[in-house]
Design a protein around this motif. Structure first.
Motif, short mmCIF file in Angstrom:
data_model
loop_
_atom_site.label_atom_id
_atom_site.label_comp_id
_atom_site.label_asym_id
_atom_site.label_seq_id
_atom_site.Cartn_x
_atom_site.Cartn_y
_atom_site.Cartn_z
N ILE A 72 29.49 -31.75 -9.77
CA ILE A 72 29.66 -30.42 -9.86
C ILE A 72 30.13 -29.80 -8.35
CG2 ILE A 72 28.73 -28.15 -10.05
CD1 ILE A 72 26.72 -29.21 -11.82
N ASN A 73 31.49 -29.72 -8.20
CA ASN A 73 32.20 -29.84 -6.82
C ASN A 73 31.90 -28.27 -6.29
OD1 ASN A 73 33.27 -30.70 -4.49
ND2 ASN A 73 35.34 -30.05 -5.38
N PHE A 74 30.80 -27.74 -5.85
CA PHE A 74 30.96 -26.51 -5.12
C PHE A 74 31.65 -26.34 -4.34
CE2 PHE A 74 28.88 -22.62 -3.84
CZ PHE A 74 28.48 -21.72 -5.42
N ALA A 75 32.38 -27.48 -3.55
CA ALA A 75 33.30 -27.19 -2.29
C ALA A 75 34.69 -26.67 -2.81
CB ALA A 75 33.30 -28.40 -1.56
N HIS A 76 34.81 -26.63 -4.06
CA HIS A 76 36.14 -26.44 -4.39
C HIS A 76 36.92 -25.20 -3.71
CE1 HIS A 76 38.83 -28.47 -7.16
NE2 HIS A 76 39.26 -27.44 -7.86
N THR A 126 27.70 -30.57 -2.15
CA THR A 126 29.07 -29.72 -1.88
C THR A 126 28.83 -28.46 -1.49
OG1 THR A 126 28.80 -29.35 -4.34
CG2 THR A 126 30.18 -31.09 -3.62
N LEU A 127 27.56 -27.75 -1.61
CA LEU A 127 27.37 -26.23 -1.14
C LEU A 127 27.31 -26.40 0.47
CD1 LEU A 127 26.70 -23.43 -1.27
CD2 LEU A 127 24.34 -24.23 -1.73
N GLY A 128 26.69 -27.41 0.82
CA GLY A 128 26.59 -27.84 2.31
C GLY A 128 27.94 -27.94 2.82
N ILE A 129 28.92 -28.67 2.30
CA ILE A 129 30.10 -29.01 2.78
C ILE A 129 30.98 -27.70 2.77
CG2 ILE A 129 32.26 -30.13 2.08
CD1 ILE A 129 30.75 -32.46 1.04
N THR A 130 30.52 -26.91 1.93
CA THR A 130 31.32 -25.53 1.78
C THR A 130 30.81 -24.54 2.94
OG1 THR A 130 31.35 -25.35 -0.67
CG2 THR A 130 31.57 -23.33 0.58
N LEU A 131 29.55 -24.49 3.02
CA LEU A 131 29.10 -23.69 4.28
C LEU A 131 29.55 -24.46 5.71
CD1 LEU A 131 25.26 -23.36 3.13
CD2 LEU A 131 27.22 -21.58 3.12
#
Length: 294
Positions: free
Chosen positions: A42-46, A106-111
């Motif tokens: 689940i790629n939240f960094a999208h 991926t949430l951490g990557i987003t932030l």
């Protein structure tokens, strides 16, 4: 002519504008569906990578003098390369773990990505104009349709159809699908499955970067431009069926149109229409409209 007290011209105008938004939904959800369907992540960094594609297009113009057409190629390639780096250094360690680990990572990557760009460029929008070749509009009778928005719809549809064809109708796509089901068997045929997985993730996030460049002349380029959009795109993927490429594309286009019509009929509900539809669909069909029950 009026329908429910609303002029047909206004209704058709919003329908076309909704199709443009639906095109962004379709390309973004396509990348998410590819990554989840083939890699089970689940790629939240999208959303952040979508923003990165737009920001790179703006930086290419402002710092290097590279026009829209150059960045339409270079920006997705750069985002894809960054995605490959992320997959090789971080994601490869969590494939066998529960989905929540991939979501949190991926949430951490987003932030991190959003925070880095926000500290450098602030939170305000940056203008990015359409290329000169696509300025102006087309008279379609009931409205003047901007040429650039028509271009976005056509290119988005071609991208979605091309991706679906490669994954569902070619030998490469067959290897990808088989590699996710039984990697050892595929490796026995001489296929480098880890490399295939890495390139798949890179391609999925390159689609997000590509959508970012397409969106740059329509939306103001901002470090936070992917935040609200990605929530809607996740809803699109859930409605279409997690991992279903065809479902994500069809649902993205349809929900963009529905959202546009809702803005005319009942504007107050336009922001929540997608989520109401998601709740109804999940109550009737938990796997999504085109998803497979596992």
């Amino acid at each position: 002519m009026e329908i429910l007290g609303i002029s047909l011209q206004a209704l058709l105008s919003q329908l076309l504008l909704g199709l443009v938004n639906g095109s962004f939904y379709a390309v973004l959800s396509l990348g998410l569906a590819v990554i989840f369907g083939l890699l089970n992540v689940i790629n939240f960094a999208h959303g952040a990578l979508f923003m990165l594609g737009a920001m790179l297009a703006w930086l290419g113009l402002e710092s290097l003098g590279l026009n829209y057409w150059w960045m339409l190629v270079l920006s997705p390639l750069t985002v894809g390369a960054i995605g490959i780096l992320i997959e090789r250094t971080l994601l490869q360690w969590i494939y066998k773990l529960d989905h929540i680990y991939g979501l949190l990572l991926t949430l951490g990557i987003t932030l991190f990505i959003e925070g880095a760009f926000r500290s450098r460029f602030g939170g305000s929008g940056l203008p990015y104009s359409s290329p000169d070749q696509l300025l102006g509009g087309i008279d379609v009778g009931f409205m003047t349709l901007p040429i650039y928005r028509a271009f976005v719809v056509v290119v988005s549809l071609l991208t979605c159809v091309g991706t679906w064809f490669v994954i569902e109708r070619t030998k490469i796509g067959a290897y990808l699908r088989a590699g996710t089901e039984n990697p050892r068997l595929v490796e026995a045929f001489g296929v480098n499955v880890p490399l295939m997985v890495t390139l798949t993730y890179g391609f999925g996030v390159a689609l997000a970067g590509f959508a970012g460049v397409l969106a740059a002349p329509v939306m103001q380029v901002s470090p936070l431009m992917g935040q609200n959009l990605i929530i809607v795109v996740f809803a699109v993927v859930v409605i279409g069926g997690m991992g279903s490429i065809f479902g994500s594309v069809v649902t993205g286009l349809a929900l963009g149109v529905i959202e546009g019509i809702t803005k005319v009929i009942y504007p107050e509900a336009s922001a929540t229409t997608v989520f109401v539809i998601m709740v109804v669909v999940l109550m009737i069909r938990p796997a999504g409209l085109f998803g497979k029950v596992r």
